[in-house]
Design a protein around this motif. Structure first.
Motif, short mmCIF file in Angstrom:
data_model
loop_
_atom_site.label_atom_id
_atom_site.label_comp_id
_atom_site.label_asym_id
_atom_site.label_seq_id
_atom_site.Cartn_x
_atom_site.Cartn_y
_atom_site.Cartn_z
N ALA A 263 2.17 3.01 2.44
CA ALA A 263 3.21 3.14 3.48
C ALA A 263 3.39 4.60 3.90
O ALA A 263 4.48 5.17 3.77
CB ALA A 263 4.53 2.54 2.97
N GLY B 277 0.81 -1.20 0.00
CA GLY B 277 0.00 0.00 0.00
C GLY B 277 0.85 1.26 0.00
O GLY B 277 2.00 1.26 -0.48
N TYR C 271 16.35 1.12 2.68
CA TYR C 271 16.41 0.89 4.14
C TYR C 271 15.85 -0.47 4.57
O TYR C 271 16.34 -1.10 5.50
CB TYR C 271 15.65 2.02 4.86
CG TYR C 271 14.15 1.76 4.88
CD1 TYR C 271 13.55 1.12 5.97
CD2 TYR C 271 13.34 2.08 3.78
CE1 TYR C 271 12.19 0.82 5.97
CE2 TYR C 271 12.01 1.78 3.78
CZ TYR C 271 11.43 1.16 4.87
OH TYR C 271 10.10 0.84 4.86
N ASN D 262 11.36 1.51 -0.80
CA ASN D 262 11.87 0.62 -1.85
C ASN D 262 10.93 0.66 -3.07
O ASN D 262 9.77 0.26 -2.96
CB ASN D 262 11.95 -0.80 -1.29
CG ASN D 262 12.63 -1.76 -2.25
OD1 ASN D 262 12.88 -1.42 -3.40
ND2 ASN D 262 12.94 -2.95 -1.77
N LYS E 82 3.93 6.47 6.41
CA LYS E 82 4.97 7.09 7.28
C LYS E 82 6.28 7.33 6.52
O LYS E 82 7.12 8.09 6.99
CB LYS E 82 5.20 6.25 8.54
CG LYS E 82 5.89 4.93 8.31
CD LYS E 82 6.03 4.19 9.64
CE LYS E 82 6.64 2.82 9.40
NZ LYS E 82 6.56 1.91 10.49
N HIS E 83 6.44 6.71 5.36
CA HIS E 83 7.67 6.89 4.59
C HIS E 83 7.48 7.87 3.43
O HIS E 83 8.42 8.12 2.67
CB HIS E 83 8.14 5.55 4.02
CG HIS E 83 8.35 4.50 5.07
ND1 HIS E 83 9.41 4.51 5.94
CD2 HIS E 83 7.63 3.39 5.39
CE1 HIS E 83 9.34 3.46 6.75
NE2 HIS E 83 8.27 2.77 6.44
N1 NDP Z 1 -3.07 -1.78 -4.00
C1 NDP Z 1 -3.00 -0.77 -3.18
O1 NDP Z 1 -2.94 0.38 -3.59
C2 NDP Z 1 -2.99 -1.04 -1.73
C3 NDP Z 1 -3.35 -0.02 -0.88
N2 NDP Z 1 -3.30 -0.20 0.47
C4 NDP Z 1 -3.62 0.95 1.31
O2 NDP Z 1 -2.41 1.55 1.74
C5 NDP Z 1 -2.61 2.18 3.00
C6 NDP Z 1 -1.53 1.79 4.00
O3 NDP Z 1 -1.68 0.40 4.30
P1 NDP Z 1 -0.72 -0.38 5.29
O4 NDP Z 1 -1.53 -1.38 5.98
O5 NDP Z 1 0.10 0.56 6.07
O6 NDP Z 1 0.21 -1.26 4.34
P2 NDP Z 1 1.43 -0.83 3.42
O7 NDP Z 1 1.65 -1.97 2.51
O8 NDP Z 1 1.20 0.48 2.79
O9 NDP Z 1 2.67 -0.65 4.41
C7 NDP Z 1 2.91 -1.44 5.55
C8 NDP Z 1 4.38 -1.56 5.81
O10 NDP Z 1 4.94 -2.41 4.83
C9 NDP Z 1 6.25 -1.98 4.49
N3 NDP Z 1 6.25 -1.53 3.08
C10 NDP Z 1 5.21 -1.21 2.29
N4 NDP Z 1 5.62 -0.83 1.08
C11 NDP Z 1 6.94 -0.94 1.08
C12 NDP Z 1 7.94 -0.69 0.12
N5 NDP Z 1 7.67 -0.24 -1.11
N6 NDP Z 1 9.24 -0.87 0.48
C13 NDP Z 1 9.55 -1.31 1.72
N7 NDP Z 1 8.65 -1.56 2.66
C14 NDP Z 1 7.36 -1.38 2.35
C15 NDP Z 1 6.57 -0.83 5.43
O11 NDP Z 1 7.09 -1.45 6.60
P3 NDP Z 1 8.17 -0.75 7.57
O12 NDP Z 1 7.61 0.56 7.96
O13 NDP Z 1 8.29 -1.73 8.69
O14 NDP Z 1 9.44 -0.63 6.81
C16 NDP Z 1 5.18 -0.27 5.68
O15 NDP Z 1 5.12 0.53 6.84
C17 NDP Z 1 -4.02 1.81 3.45
O16 NDP Z 1 -4.87 2.89 3.15
C18 NDP Z 1 -4.36 0.61 2.60
O17 NDP Z 1 -5.72 0.48 2.42
C19 NDP Z 1 -2.86 -1.38 1.02
C20 NDP Z 1 -2.49 -2.41 0.21
C21 NDP Z 1 -2.58 -2.34 -1.23
#
Ligand code: NDP
Ligand code: AKG
Ligand code: MG
Length: 474
Positions: A399, A397, A448, A409, A401-402
């Motif tokens: 992410a 999704g 990272y 990534n 906070k980044h």
């Molecule tokens: N297809 C889509 O567009 C999708 C959209 N979403 C939406 O995104 C929003 C956030 O969802 P959330 O549950 O936080 O899930 P995310 O997948 O956005 O992020 C969760 C964690 O996964 C890690 N992560 C995600 N993307 C990356 C990346 N590119 N590189 C490295 N690490 C990554 C990070 O972990 P860490 O901080 O530990 O490094 C991040 O904090 C929600 O609104 C959700 O509905 C969710 C999934 C799919």
């Protein structure tokens, strides 16, 4: 009337057309892209740079992508106005140009708008979500042997509880529905006893159709036919022991498809046991074979024993000649696993699996879990495919906070771009990126998320720095 309200299509380039589900690709296709919310601001520019560099290097100007920026999510509201999360312009662009790529879009939890990501899949009937999870050498992983995992999650993409047919607990329509279920539908069932849906329950409906399941499983089997050796294997993943008429039906419809439409090229797991047992011992009786395929055979009722005997007989009669004598070993093996069990199986016996055909929710969970084994969500690409369109997007999704820190990534969206290039048949450009990305990781030029897991940890590169590293290794 102008085709778009606020957009101008590129003046050069041509639309991709779909003929009988197959894309016809010009040398300069116009491809709409959605930047995405949150980390989309970082990931998309990094990805676009890598895709353009690979296409330029591979085709020296003969082929080129004409990018068409279209809007969804927060960016769309800025341009089109409040609550205009998915403007008609964007839908019209994807409708016209057929193939698109997108960054992630935010969905609020609980109330608020429904998922734009899911909406796009439903609007364009992109019924199969394809999410490969494979290991790139040097990627840190919590797993001891991540190289053993090489699976493709084939997630049904339009049905299941993702249809969004649900009611809040205090919605009057939901309450009327609950009352109707409690007083009419449940008592009429006969098998549900005195079961009642508790007051104050939200209600969601989980539709799973035969058509929807089979068209998706068909794509998974067709994909398996393009693979070699043990990878010609489709596992139907379901929770059919509990949800018999949705998840259980998905399994049954999968087997039905495999043993009818794909009869000449498929073997089910049980059939493979029956034929294999006979190949190991040509004198084996029907009953001895039945005993070998059914644990606890000797304790079964006579009727049940007879039905297992009949199954063995039926298989030998029907496909003994066409599939026997080891011919089945070159065919697509179709088996099934209960969903909770497959989560541990891909960890304990990853090498045994190839294509995991799932319903929508199970596929959502499994694709994140499998990605974690091979480096995490930064390495998890995907494609949403239908008969008339395809939209490529990462598994992860926004992410948030980044976001905007140039640290996330971009690997998953870059690899989704690789899937898109392969879909276009531009294999040379796709291979360049795979090579560049593999070399960057092997060289420890990583963002990272991977840098912190390396042993010892390494200094991370930025999001844009990673894309430059990938390009430098073409
Ligand atoms: N297809 C889509 O567009 C999708 C959209 N979403 C939406 O995104 C929003 C956030 O969802 P959330 O549950 O936080 O899930 P995310 O997948 O956005 O992020 C969760 C964690 O996964 C890690 N992560 C995600 N993307 C990356 C990346 N590119 N590189 C490295 N690490 C990554 C990070 O972990 P860490 O901080 O530990 O490094 C991040 O904090 C929600 O609104 C959700 O509905 C969710 C999934 C799919
Ligand atoms: O649309 C969303 O917000 C989440 C979708 C999701 O998790 C997925 O498609 O994997
Ligand atoms: Mg998900």
């Amino acid at each position: 009337m102008a085709q778009f309200e606020k957009l101008s299509a590129p003046s050069q380039g041509t639309a991709i057309r779909f003929v009988n589900g197959q894309p016809v690709i010009p040398n300069e296709p116009i491809i709409p892209f959605i930047r995405g919310d949150g980390t989309g601001v970082d990931i998309w520019p990094a990805t676009q740079r890598v895709l353009d560099a690979a296409v330029t290097k591979a085709y020296q100007g003969v082929r080129r992508i004409e990018w068409f920026k279209v809007y969804a999510g927060d960016e769309a509201c800025d341009l089109y106005g409040t609550y205009q999360y998915l403007p008609e312009d964007t839908l019209e662009a994807i409708r016209t140009y057929g193939v698109a790529i997108k960054g992630p879009l935010t969905t609020p939890i609980g109330g608020g708008i429904r998922s734009l990501n899911v909406a796009l899949r439903q609007i364009f009937d992109l019924y199969s979500c394809v999410r490969p999870c494979r290991y790139y050498k040097g990627t840190p992983s919590p797993h001891k042997r991540p190289q053993d995992l090489d699976v493709i999650v084939y997630r049904e993409n339009t049905e299941d509880i993702y249809m969004g047919v649900e009611w809040e607990a205090d919605d009057p329509v939901g309450q009327t529905l609950r009352e109707h279920l409690n007083t009419v539908v449940i008592p009429a069932n006969g098998k549900l006893g005195k079961r009642q849906i508790p007051e104050g329950s939200g209600i969601g409906i989980k539709p799973v159709s035969k058509h929807g399941s089979q068209r998706h499983i068909r794509k998974a089997i067709q994909h398996a036919l393009r693979l070699k050796g043990d990878k010609r294997h489709v596992t139907l993943v379901h929770k059919g022991n509990i949800m018999k008429f949705t998840e259980g039906a998905f399994r049954d419809w999968g087997y039905e498809l495999a043993t009818s439409e794909f009869r000449d090229v498929c073997i089910t797991e049980r059939e493979s046991w029956i034929l294999g047992n006979l190949e190991n011992d040509p004198q084996l009786s029907i009953q001895a074979n039945a005993r070998m395929i059914e644990p606890g055979y000797d304790n079964l009722t006579p009727e049940r024993k007879a039905s297992i005997d009949a199954e063995v007989h039926g298989v030998l009669d029907a496909i003994g000649t066409s599939h026997g004598n080891g011919q089945w070993k070159a065919m697509v093996l179709v088996d099934d696993r209960i969903a909770d069990s497959i989560f541990q199986q891909i960890q304990t016996r990853p090498q045994e699996y190839s294509i995991l055909a799932t319903l929508n929710l199970n596929g959502d969970y499994i694709s994140d879990a499998a990605a974690a084994m091979v480096g995490g969500l930064g390495m998890a690409p995907g494609a949403n495919i239908g008969e008339n369109a395809a939209i490529f997007e990462a598994t992860h999704g926004t992410a948030p906070k980044h976001a905007g820190l140039d640290r996330i990534n971009p690997g998953s969206v870059i690899l989704s771009g690789v899937m898109m290039l392969e879909f276009l048949g531009w294999q040379e450009a796709a291979d360049l990126i795979t090579k560049g990305l593999s070399a960057a990781i092997a060289n420890q030029q990583v963002t990272y998320d991977l840098a912190r897991l390396m042993d010892p940890p390494v200094e991370p590169v930025s999001c844009s720095g990673f894309s430059e590293a990938v390009i430098s290794h073409f």
